[in-house]
Design a protein around this motif. Structure first.
Motif, PDB file in Angstrom:
ATOM      1  N   ILE A  45       1.142  -4.508   0.073  1.00  0.00           N
ATOM      2  CA  ILE A  45       0.880  -3.435   1.116  1.00  0.00           C
ATOM      3  C   ILE A  45      -0.370  -2.732   0.827  1.00  0.00           C
ATOM      4  N   GLU A  46      -0.696  -2.514  -0.337  1.00  0.00           N
ATOM      5  CA  GLU A  46      -2.179  -1.953  -0.526  1.00  0.00           C
ATOM      6  C   GLU A  46      -3.372  -2.565   0.104  1.00  0.00           C
ATOM      7  N   GLN A  47      -3.290  -3.909  -0.103  1.00  0.00           N
ATOM      8  CA  GLN A  47      -4.428  -4.722   0.591  1.00  0.00           C
ATOM      9  C   GLN A  47      -4.159  -4.656   2.233  1.00  0.00           C
ATOM     10  N   ILE A  48      -2.834  -4.726   2.643  1.00  0.00           N
ATOM     11  CA  ILE A  48      -2.923  -4.574   4.158  1.00  0.00           C
ATOM     12  C   ILE A  48      -3.460  -3.383   4.503  1.00  0.00           C
ATOM     13  N   VAL A  49      -3.030  -2.117   3.903  1.00  0.00           N
ATOM     14  CA  VAL A  49      -3.560  -0.781   4.440  1.00  0.00           C
ATOM     15  C   VAL A  49      -5.007  -0.734   4.072  1.00  0.00           C
ATOM     16  N   HIS A  50      -5.586  -1.578   3.327  1.00  0.00           N
ATOM     17  CA  HIS A  50      -7.125  -1.038   2.937  1.00  0.00           C
ATOM     18  C   HIS A  50      -7.704  -1.881   4.294  1.00  0.00           C
ATOM     19  N   ASP A  51      -7.253  -3.169   4.580  1.00  0.00           N
ATOM     20  CA  ASP A  51      -7.849  -3.688   5.872  1.00  0.00           C
ATOM     21  C   ASP A  51      -7.555  -3.121   7.088  1.00  0.00           C
ATOM     22  N   ALA A  52      -6.506  -2.515   7.130  1.00  0.00           N
ATOM     23  CA  ALA A  52      -6.214  -1.846   8.567  1.00  0.00           C
ATOM     24  C   ALA A  52      -7.116  -0.739   8.521  1.00  0.00           C
ATOM     25  N   THR A  53      -7.361  -0.036   7.341  1.00  0.00           N
ATOM     26  CA  THR A  53      -8.087   1.242   7.349  1.00  0.00           C
ATOM     27  C   THR A  53      -9.593   0.849   7.745  1.00  0.00           C
ATOM     28  N   ARG A  92      -1.022   2.499  13.357  1.00  0.00           N
ATOM     29  CA  ARG A  92       0.435   2.557  13.274  1.00  0.00           C
ATOM     30  C   ARG A  92       0.766   1.609  12.092  1.00  0.00           C
ATOM     31  N   MET A  93       0.039   0.571  11.618  1.00  0.00           N
ATOM     32  CA  MET A  93       0.459  -0.216  10.690  1.00  0.00           C
ATOM     33  C   MET A  93       0.094   0.686   9.312  1.00  0.00           C
ATOM     34  N   ILE A  94      -0.889   1.386   9.354  1.00  0.00           N
ATOM     35  CA  ILE A  94      -1.093   2.458   8.319  1.00  0.00           C
ATOM     36  C   ILE A  94       0.077   3.276   7.820  1.00  0.00           C
ATOM     37  N   GLU A  95       0.341   4.145   9.042  1.00  0.00           N
ATOM     38  CA  GLU A  95       1.317   4.811   9.284  1.00  0.00           C
ATOM     39  C   GLU A  95       2.642   4.424   8.470  1.00  0.00           C
ATOM     40  N   LYS A 100       5.243   3.394   1.185  1.00  0.00           N
ATOM     41  CA  LYS A 100       5.546   2.850   0.096  1.00  0.00           C
ATOM     42  C   LYS A 100       4.380   3.185  -0.822  1.00  0.00           C
ATOM     43  N   LEU A 101       3.161   3.223  -0.601  1.00  0.00           N
ATOM     44  CA  LEU A 101       2.202   3.537  -1.420  1.00  0.00           C
ATOM     45  C   LEU A 101       2.392   5.116  -2.028  1.00  0.00           C
ATOM     46  N   ASP A 102       2.486   5.689  -1.309  1.00  0.00           N
ATOM     47  CA  ASP A 102       2.823   7.436  -1.692  1.00  0.00           C
ATOM     48  C   ASP A 102       3.814   7.402  -2.928  1.00  0.00           C
ATOM     49  N   ALA A 103       4.841   6.651  -2.626  1.00  0.00           N
ATOM     50  CA  ALA A 103       5.939   6.686  -3.566  1.00  0.00           C
ATOM     51  C   ALA A 103       5.739   6.125  -4.858  1.00  0.00           C
ATOM     52  N   ALA A 104       4.619   5.197  -4.738  1.00  0.00           N
ATOM     53  CA  ALA A 104       3.902   4.531  -6.091  1.00  0.00           C
ATOM     54  C   ALA A 104       2.702   5.354  -6.615  1.00  0.00           C
ATOM     55  N   GLY A 105       2.412   6.448  -5.944  1.00  0.00           N
ATOM     56  CA  GLY A 105       1.192   7.011  -6.474  1.00  0.00           C
ATOM     57  C   GLY A 105      -0.078   6.496  -6.097  1.00  0.00           C
ATOM     58  N   VAL A 106      -0.119   5.338  -5.095  1.00  0.00           N
ATOM     59  CA  VAL A 106      -1.298   4.527  -4.938  1.00  0.00           C
ATOM     60  C   VAL A 106      -2.081   5.183  -3.841  1.00  0.00           C
ATOM     61  N   HIS A 107      -3.436   5.331  -3.953  1.00  0.00           N
ATOM     62  CA  HIS A 107      -4.137   6.025  -2.816  1.00  0.00           C
ATOM     63  C   HIS A 107      -4.990   4.919  -2.334  1.00  0.00           C
ATOM     64  N   VAL A 108      -5.226   4.500  -1.361  1.00  0.00           N
ATOM     65  CA  VAL A 108      -6.122   3.476  -0.809  1.00  0.00           C
ATOM     66  C   VAL A 108      -7.460   4.168  -0.353  1.00  0.00           C
ATOM     67  N   SER A 109      -8.644   3.838  -0.908  1.00  0.00           N
ATOM     68  CA  SER A 109      -9.923   4.267  -0.629  1.00  0.00           C
ATOM     69  C   SER A 109     -10.654   3.006  -0.035  1.00  0.00           C
ATOM     70  N   THR A 110     -11.629   3.200   0.928  1.00  0.00           N
ATOM     71  CA  THR A 110     -12.556   2.161   1.314  1.00  0.00           C
ATOM     72  C   THR A 110     -14.011   2.697   0.951  1.00  0.00           C
ATOM     73  N   GLU A 111     -14.024   3.549   0.478  1.00  0.00           N
ATOM     74  CA  GLU A 111     -15.567   3.850  -0.267  1.00  0.00           C
ATOM     75  C   GLU A 111     -16.201   2.858  -0.947  1.00  0.00           C
ATOM     76  N   GLY A 112     -17.497   2.534  -0.631  1.00  0.00           N
ATOM     77  CA  GLY A 112     -18.149   1.476  -0.996  1.00  0.00           C
ATOM     78  C   GLY A 112     -17.658  -0.158  -0.742  1.00  0.00           C
ATOM     79  N   ALA A 113     -16.902   0.055   0.607  1.00  0.00           N
ATOM     80  CA  ALA A 113     -16.106  -1.499   0.729  1.00  0.00           C
ATOM     81  C   ALA A 113     -17.485  -1.865   1.749  1.00  0.00           C
TER      82      ALA A 113
END
Length: 208
Positions: A45-53, A92-95, A100-113
């Motif tokens: 899920i993290e990778q999908i959200v990273h791409d979508a962002t 919408r995909m991100i929303e 699920k990421l919030d519940a796991a304490g995971v924050h997606v950052s695109t910094e440096g991407a």
């Protein structure tokens, strides 16, 4: 973050879930996204959200983003039919997936991407310029429009996503891939750490 031994992120989402007759099992695309969220581990899920962002924040137009997604999904999902352009669809995909990421304490950052080094971008730019369509969908696709969208991804500093979308679109539209071209794609993919299975997916397009 991701396992790159095979396809991943939004391109894997398009190819593996938005398949023919997906709507027979899920009444809406939102419902399918919820299924994906609930059935997959956090790193997926993290990778999908990273791409979508990255896509939602890119300078590509909403129509370009929608066209790339639709072709990656083999023509089986076009967000514009639901009243969303590509940017709105990725948002919408991100929303839907982020809780699920919030519940796991995971924050997606695109910094440096973003990647603008010519040694990385130019090989991908040469590859995407060779995109062509020999198999179209029920609703015809504009080859030059897609080719330009792939090139604009490279220009936006997203060569990895451009190459991954090229591979997906080459498969769905059956772009001819010669032995030499396949080797060129392999060399261009080296900075991205792709596993062998990603490039093997193109082998059915190569001459016997």
């Amino acid at each position: 973050m991701e396992d790159r031994s095979d396809d991943f992120g939004v391109t894997a989402l398009a190819a593996c879930y938005f398949i023919q007759m997906w709507w027979a099992h899920h009444s809406t695309s939102d419902e399918l996204l919820m299924f994906v969220r609930d059935e997959n581990p956090v790193p997926v899920i993290e990778q999908i959200v990273h791409d979508a962002t990255l896509l939602a924040e890119s300078p590509l137009t909403g129509d370009q983003l929608a066209a790339l997604w639709t072709s990656a999904a083999g023509g089986y999902h076009d967000s514009r039919v639901e009243g969303r352009d590509g940017r709105q669809w990725f948002r919408r995909m991100i929303e839907v997936l982020t809780p699920k990421l919030d519940a796991a304490g995971v924050h997606v950052s695109t910094e440096g991407a973003l990647e603008f080094r010519p040694g990385v971008t130019e090989p991908v730019a040469r590859i995407v310029r060779r995109f062509s369509i020999t198999r179209d969908f029920y609703e015809p696709v504009d080859e030059e429009f897609l080719r330009q969208a792939l090139g604009d991804l490279v220009g936006a500093g997203l060569p990895e996503l451009a190459l991954r979308f090229f591979i997906s679109l080459a498969m769905t539209h059956e772009t001819p891939i010669s032995q030499d071209f396949h080797a060129e794609i392999g060399r261009a993919s080296a900075p991205f750490g792709y596993g062998v299975f990603i490039l093997q997916r193109l082998e059915f397009l190569m001459p016997e």
